[in-house]
Design a protein around this motif. Structure first.
Motif, PDB file in Angstrom:
ATOM      1  N   ARG A 251       0.806  -1.222   0.000  1.00 27.17           N
ATOM      2  CA  ARG A 251       0.000   0.000   0.000  1.00 27.17           C
ATOM      3  C   ARG A 251       0.836   1.268   0.000  1.00 27.17           C
ATOM      4  O   ARG A 251       0.477   2.245   0.633  1.00 27.17           O
ATOM      5  CB  ARG A 251      -0.949   0.010   1.212  1.00 27.17           C
ATOM      6  N   ASN A 252       1.931   1.283  -0.701  1.00 27.08           N
ATOM      7  CA  ASN A 252       2.651   2.549  -0.913  1.00 27.08           C
ATOM      8  C   ASN A 252       3.840   2.256  -1.814  1.00 27.08           C
ATOM      9  O   ASN A 252       4.983   2.295  -1.392  1.00 27.08           O
ATOM     10  CB  ASN A 252       3.113   3.162   0.408  1.00 27.08           C
ATOM     11  N   THR A 253       3.555   1.989  -3.078  1.00 30.25           N
ATOM     12  CA  THR A 253       4.574   1.483  -3.990  1.00 30.25           C
ATOM     13  C   THR A 253       5.164   2.593  -4.843  1.00 30.25           C
ATOM     14  O   THR A 253       4.436   3.286  -5.543  1.00 30.25           O
ATOM     15  CB  THR A 253       3.941   0.434  -4.933  1.00 30.25           C
ATOM     16  N   PHE A 254       6.480   2.734  -4.788  1.00 32.36           N
ATOM     17  CA  PHE A 254       7.175   3.716  -5.618  1.00 32.36           C
ATOM     18  C   PHE A 254       7.587   3.054  -6.937  1.00 32.36           C
ATOM     19  O   PHE A 254       7.620   1.824  -7.028  1.00 32.36           O
ATOM     20  CB  PHE A 254       8.383   4.272  -4.862  1.00 32.36           C
ATOM     21  N   PRO A 255       7.893   3.861  -7.970  1.00 32.76           N
ATOM     22  CA  PRO A 255       8.154   3.283  -9.300  1.00 32.76           C
ATOM     23  C   PRO A 255       9.231   2.196  -9.319  1.00 32.76           C
ATOM     24  O   PRO A 255       9.054   1.163  -9.973  1.00 32.76           O
ATOM     25  CB  PRO A 255       8.578   4.501 -10.128  1.00 32.76           C
ATOM     26  N   HIS A 278      -0.249   2.759  -5.651  1.00 32.13           N
ATOM     27  CA  HIS A 278       0.913   3.562  -6.013  1.00 32.13           C
ATOM     28  C   HIS A 278       1.079   4.730  -5.047  1.00 32.13           C
ATOM     29  O   HIS A 278       0.104   5.362  -4.656  1.00 32.13           O
ATOM     30  CB  HIS A 278       0.769   4.079  -7.445  1.00 32.13           C
ATOM     31  N   ALA A 279       2.325   5.008  -4.688  1.00 30.96           N
ATOM     32  CA  ALA A 279       2.623   6.146  -3.815  1.00 30.96           C
ATOM     33  C   ALA A 279       2.537   7.449  -4.607  1.00 30.96           C
ATOM     34  O   ALA A 279       2.601   7.453  -5.838  1.00 30.96           O
ATOM     35  CB  ALA A 279       4.023   5.986  -3.240  1.00 30.96           C
ATOM     36  N   LEU A 280       2.401   8.535  -3.879  1.00 35.54           N
ATOM     37  CA  LEU A 280       2.299   9.854  -4.502  1.00 35.54           C
ATOM     38  C   LEU A 280       3.085  10.837  -3.637  1.00 35.54           C
ATOM     39  O   LEU A 280       2.947  10.832  -2.418  1.00 35.54           O
ATOM     40  CB  LEU A 280       0.818  10.244  -4.517  1.00 35.54           C
ATOM     41  N   SER A 281       3.905  11.671  -4.273  1.00 34.93           N
ATOM     42  CA  SER A 281       4.615  12.699  -3.497  1.00 34.93           C
ATOM     43  C   SER A 281       3.706  13.903  -3.337  1.00 34.93           C
ATOM     44  O   SER A 281       3.195  14.433  -4.322  1.00 34.93           O
ATOM     45  CB  SER A 281       5.895  13.125  -4.218  1.00 34.93           C
ATOM     46  N   THR A 282       3.515  14.325  -2.088  1.00 32.01           N
ATOM     47  CA  THR A 282       2.569  15.421  -1.842  1.00 32.01           C
ATOM     48  C   THR A 282       3.153  16.464  -0.902  1.00 32.01           C
ATOM     49  O   THR A 282       2.419  17.152  -0.209  1.00 32.01           O
ATOM     50  CB  THR A 282       1.269  14.880  -1.210  1.00 32.01           C
ATOM     51  N   GLY A 283       4.479  16.551  -0.862  1.00 32.06           N
ATOM     52  CA  GLY A 283       5.124  17.535   0.017  1.00 32.06           C
ATOM     53  C   GLY A 283       4.655  18.951  -0.293  1.00 32.06           C
ATOM     54  O   GLY A 283       4.074  19.203  -1.353  1.00 32.06           O
ATOM     55  N   GLN A 312      -0.897  -6.313 -10.087  1.00 33.35           N
ATOM     56  CA  GLN A 312      -1.612  -5.194 -10.701  1.00 33.35           C
ATOM     57  C   GLN A 312      -1.702  -4.032  -9.713  1.00 33.35           C
ATOM     58  O   GLN A 312      -1.777  -4.221  -8.503  1.00 33.35           O
ATOM     59  CB  GLN A 312      -3.004  -5.601 -11.206  1.00 33.35           C
ATOM     60  N   VAL A 313      -1.659  -2.840 -10.282  1.00 30.21           N
ATOM     61  CA  VAL A 313      -1.877  -1.628  -9.489  1.00 30.21           C
ATOM     62  C   VAL A 313      -3.370  -1.343  -9.516  1.00 30.21           C
ATOM     63  O   VAL A 313      -3.984  -1.367 -10.584  1.00 30.21           O
ATOM     64  CB  VAL A 313      -1.103  -0.429 -10.091  1.00 30.21           C
ATOM     65  N   VAL A 314      -3.960  -1.100  -8.346  1.00 28.66           N
ATOM     66  CA  VAL A 314      -5.401  -0.829  -8.333  1.00 28.66           C
ATOM     67  C   VAL A 314      -5.727   0.588  -7.881  1.00 28.66           C
ATOM     68  O   VAL A 314      -6.851   1.049  -8.052  1.00 28.66           O
ATOM     69  CB  VAL A 314      -6.173  -1.826  -7.436  1.00 28.66           C
ATOM     70  N   GLY A 315      -4.750   1.268  -7.298  1.00 29.37           N
ATOM     71  CA  GLY A 315      -5.103   2.591  -6.808  1.00 29.37           C
ATOM     72  C   GLY A 315      -3.910   3.425  -6.409  1.00 29.37           C
ATOM     73  O   GLY A 315      -2.757   3.057  -6.637  1.00 29.37           O
ATOM     74  N   ILE A 316      -4.244   4.552  -5.803  1.00 25.95           N
ATOM     75  CA  ILE A 316      -3.243   5.520  -5.372  1.00 25.95           C
ATOM     76  C   ILE A 316      -3.443   5.784  -3.891  1.00 25.95           C
ATOM     77  O   ILE A 316      -4.573   5.866  -3.410  1.00 25.95           O
ATOM     78  CB  ILE A 316      -3.373   6.805  -6.213  1.00 25.95           C
ATOM     79  N   LYS A 317      -2.324   5.909  -3.189  1.00 30.13           N
ATOM     80  CA  LYS A 317      -2.380   6.065  -1.734  1.00 30.13           C
ATOM     81  C   LYS A 317      -1.770   7.386  -1.310  1.00 30.13           C
ATOM     82  O   LYS A 317      -0.751   7.808  -1.845  1.00 30.13           O
ATOM     83  CB  LYS A 317      -1.577   4.910  -1.106  1.00 30.13           C
ATOM     84  N   THR A 318      -2.401   8.001  -0.338  1.00 34.75           N
ATOM     85  CA  THR A 318      -1.790   9.171   0.269  1.00 34.75           C
ATOM     86  C   THR A 318      -1.880   9.055   1.788  1.00 34.75           C
ATOM     87  O   THR A 318      -2.505   8.141   2.316  1.00 34.75           O
ATOM     88  CB  THR A 318      -2.448  10.471  -0.235  1.00 34.75           C
ATOM     89  N   THR A 374      -7.066   5.775  -1.910  1.00 33.50           N
ATOM     90  CA  THR A 374      -7.058   5.438  -0.495  1.00 33.50           C
ATOM     91  C   THR A 374      -6.185   6.417   0.254  1.00 33.50           C
ATOM     92  O   THR A 374      -5.207   6.939  -0.281  1.00 33.50           O
ATOM     93  CB  THR A 374      -6.599   3.993  -0.221  1.00 33.50           C
ATOM     94  N   SER A 375      -6.599   6.715   1.478  1.00 35.80           N
ATOM     95  CA  SER A 375      -5.783   7.578   2.316  1.00 35.80           C
ATOM     96  C   SER A 375      -5.549   6.918   3.660  1.00 35.80           C
ATOM     97  O   SER A 375      -6.470   6.375   4.269  1.00 35.80           O
ATOM     98  CB  SER A 375      -6.459   8.932   2.535  1.00 35.80           C
ATOM     99  N   HIS A 376      -4.308   6.968   4.081  1.00 36.42           N
ATOM    100  CA  HIS A 376      -3.963   6.628   5.455  1.00 36.42           C
ATOM    101  C   HIS A 376      -4.715   7.612   6.358  1.00 36.42           C
ATOM    102  O   HIS A 376      -4.620   8.828   6.166  1.00 36.42           O
ATOM    103  CB  HIS A 376      -2.437   6.767   5.596  1.00 36.42           C
ATOM    104  N   ALA A 377      -5.501   7.088   7.276  1.00 38.36           N
ATOM    105  CA  ALA A 377      -6.214   7.932   8.241  1.00 38.36           C
ATOM    106  C   ALA A 377      -6.371   7.105   9.506  1.00 38.36           C
ATOM    107  O   ALA A 377      -7.067   6.095   9.509  1.00 38.36           O
ATOM    108  CB  ALA A 377      -7.570   8.360   7.699  1.00 38.36           C
ATOM    109  N   VAL A 378      -5.708   7.518  10.571  1.00 39.84           N
ATOM    110  CA  VAL A 378      -5.645   6.708  11.790  1.00 39.84           C
ATOM    111  C   VAL A 378      -6.566   7.239  12.884  1.00 39.84           C
ATOM    112  O   VAL A 378      -7.357   6.513  13.472  1.00 39.84           O
ATOM    113  CB  VAL A 378      -4.187   6.618  12.305  1.00 39.84           C
TER     114      VAL A 378
END
Ligand SMILES: [Zn+2]
Length: 579
Positions: A251-255, A278-283, A312-318, A374-378
């Motif tokens: 759940r956080n895959t870089f290229p 897939h991971a996403l840079s959001t700085g 397979q990639v199914v989504g994007i995570k932040t 998807t978003s990490h939310a704790v």
């Protein structure tokens, strides 16, 4: 003829007797308890496999009709056979290479930490650095950090740093490490916020924001050669197979990591399927337009929703908020003071990393590009913000049907639960966190505030798809890794609501049934990975991913569930593990 055969397949073999053409199975497992996890949770006696897929399930007598002279017969002798288990949340490669530098023991007390420091010092040239990572003060029985003096005494000739991760609220440095960083009494006086001192003004070793003062070694180490990395990954996959896992998810895959997973699959070396977010840079320095462009770049990758059965990639995570271990999850109520997390501000609620506007933009772009978001939310504050964002985005981009999710969703509120149900938001849940962290969370928040800590029964009652995951990112012991990834341990936790070092079950009214717990690790996790059409249950036409276990988890003593031993694991009808 073709139609007739298809019909036979579709009806799970019940009509095999009526088939005009005899289909010969490659393998038949019979005389057992085959838990299909189909819609009706049908329990069969036997299962036939052909070309790596399920040909039929049913009674031994029915399924034996697919037998021929070439069929391999396996007498289950009453044993239970489950669908291959699925872990919906890992950081798989990080976990696989986490002990690349050296083995890391399980540390449950401050004494364990100090023993590890001694051992590392013995292996490290005098004057060298010794780092302690991947162990968290709230998960130590002592519920505290080691002191600077303790680290100094354990390895007087070395520079010792205890820093669970880069964003740790505190690091603790030994005397030599402080000296190497130039931190003395005078320096401490100039940096009163970060350097914790004793009554005489001498640094104690405890510092905040350690990355300002020493170079963090960072994790994970990705300096392996391809062969080394492949070998470590294969070893880790073998351990997953040994606890019944046949499908995992990063759940956080870089290229570069995505390319690695693809290369393992292409070389035919994978023993688990892997679904990816897939991971996403959001700085803060990344522009919205760059994020949009990156989302569209990812959406165009051939591996996205490829229906390739291995990767397979199914989504994007932040990541929306911080976490429990670092005292940075975002809560609706203040955290309260904490000596372990260094919280002194009574109004501190935790941290969020993304603006609400940016979150909505990312969601809308991702979902309209045909991917899951998807978003990490704790904390419950973070879950609320993420669910509100889904609700707003849904006004212009239909969220329902996208299978988008909340990752962790450890703490929540009735409003967020109802909205998740309404919008079809999947919950990716880590029961091992419940098991390991209730001890410290009860001290911090008290029992009442844990009422909506992983409220699994409510999730199921409301019809939310709950996928089980481990968040495994380090170490390899299934029951003691960070985080434990033994799915039988997780199913036991979800059913018993028991927590380590806590006497009584925690909010046992939120316990789910054994069937529901098994769904979390099979069909529900398959749903979360867009793979429920090929795995997650044992139904004709799906891959024959199967696990034979040493007990019946649907009827054994409750506390025996966690000790379940896997006897054999099959991926697409091929045995990948045998005890
Ligand atoms: Zn994670």
């Amino acid at each position: 003829m073709r139609l007739i055969i298809l019909t036979c397949l579709m009806f799970s073999g019940l009509l095999l007797a009526g088939c005009e053409k005899h289909i010969s199975a490659d393998m038949i497992f019979y005389n057992g308890k085959v838990v299909t996890v189909d819609g009706d949770f049908t329990i069969a006696e036997a299962i036939a496999v052909k070309d790596g897929k399920v040909l039929a399930t049913g009674s031994t007598e029915q399924v034996m009709k697919a037998k021929s002279e070439v069929t391999k017969l396996v007498d289950l002798d009453g044993k239970t056979l489950l669908p291959g288990l699925i872990d919906s949340h890992q950081h798989t490669l990080s976990a696989a290479v986490s002990e690349f530098r050296y083995p890391i023991p399980v540390m449950k007390t401050v004494a364990d930490v100090l023993a590890f420091v001694k051992e590392r010092a013995a292996q490290t040239p005098e004057g060298g650095w010794v780092w302690v990572r991947t162990t968290y003060p709230t998960r130590l029985r002592d519920h505290r950090l080691p002191t600077g003096d303790e680290l100094t005494a354990a390895a007087p000739e070395h520079k010792v740093v205890f820093a669970p991760f880069t964003i740790s609220p505190f690091a603790v440095l030994s005397k030599s490490a402080l000296a190497a960083a130039g931190i003395d009494k005078a320096f401490a006086a100039e940096h009163p916020d970060d350097i914790i001192v004793d009554e005489e003004g001498e640094p104690t070793g405890k510092i905040r924001h350690h990355t300002r003062y020493i170079e963090d070694i960072g994790t994970p180490d990705h300096t392996q050669t391809l062969d080394e990395r492949t070998a470590m990954y294969r070893k880790m996959s073998g351990i997953y197979n040994s606890v019944g896992l046949t499908t995992v998810a990063d759940r956080n895959t870089f290229p570069d990591v995505l390319a690695f997973y693809q290369s393992v699959a292409d070389r035919g070396l994978a023993t688990t399927r892997i679904g990816l977010f897939h991971a996403l840079s959001t700085g803060k320095d990344v522009k919205d337009d760059d994020i949009k462009a990156e989302i569209h770049r990812i959406a165009a990758l051939p591996v996205v929703n490829s229906h390739d059965p291995m990767v397979q990639v199914v989504g994007i995570k932040t990541f929306f908020d911080g976490g429990i271990l670092s005292g940075s999850a975002l809560f609706n109520e203040p955290w309260g003071k904490s000596h372990v997390h260094g919280i002194t501000d009574p109004h501190y609620h935790g941290k969020s990393f993304i603006s609400p506007e940016r979150l909505r933009m990312m969601m809308a772009e991702t979902i309209s590009a045909g991917m899951q978001f998807t978003s990490h939310a704790v904390g419950d504050g973070a879950v609320l913000e993420v669910v509100k964002a889904y609700n707003d985005v849904n006004k212009t981009v239909p969220v329902k049907g996208s299978r988008s999710s909340v990752t962790h969703g450890n703490f929540t509120t009735p409003w967020a639960i109802d909205k998740m149900a309404e919008l079809g938001i999947v919950a990716d849940i880590q029961p091992a966190w419940f098991y390991l962290d209730s001890f410290a969370l009860l001290k911090q928040f008290g029992d009442e505030r844990l009422r909506y800590f992983q409220p699994l029964k409510t999730y199921f009652d409301k019809g939310i798809v709950v996928a089980g995951g481990s968040d495994h990112w380090s170490l390899e012991d299934p029951n003691n890794a960070v985080n434990p990834f033994n799915p039988f341990l997780a199913m036991w936790i979800s059913h018993s609501r028991k927590a380590r070092w806590v006497e009584k079950p925690v909010h046992p009214e939120q316990a789910i049934t054994r069937q529901q717990a098994l769904r979390m690790y099979t069909i529900n996790a398959a749903f979360a990975l867009n793979w429920d059409d090929i795995v997650g249950s044992l139904e004709a036409g799906k891959y024959a991913d199967m696990v034979i276990i040493d007990r019946d988890i649907l009827s054994c003593d409750i506390d025996d569930i966690k000790d379940t031993k896997v006897l054999e694991t099959y991926l697409a009808g091929k045995r990948v593990y045998a005890r």
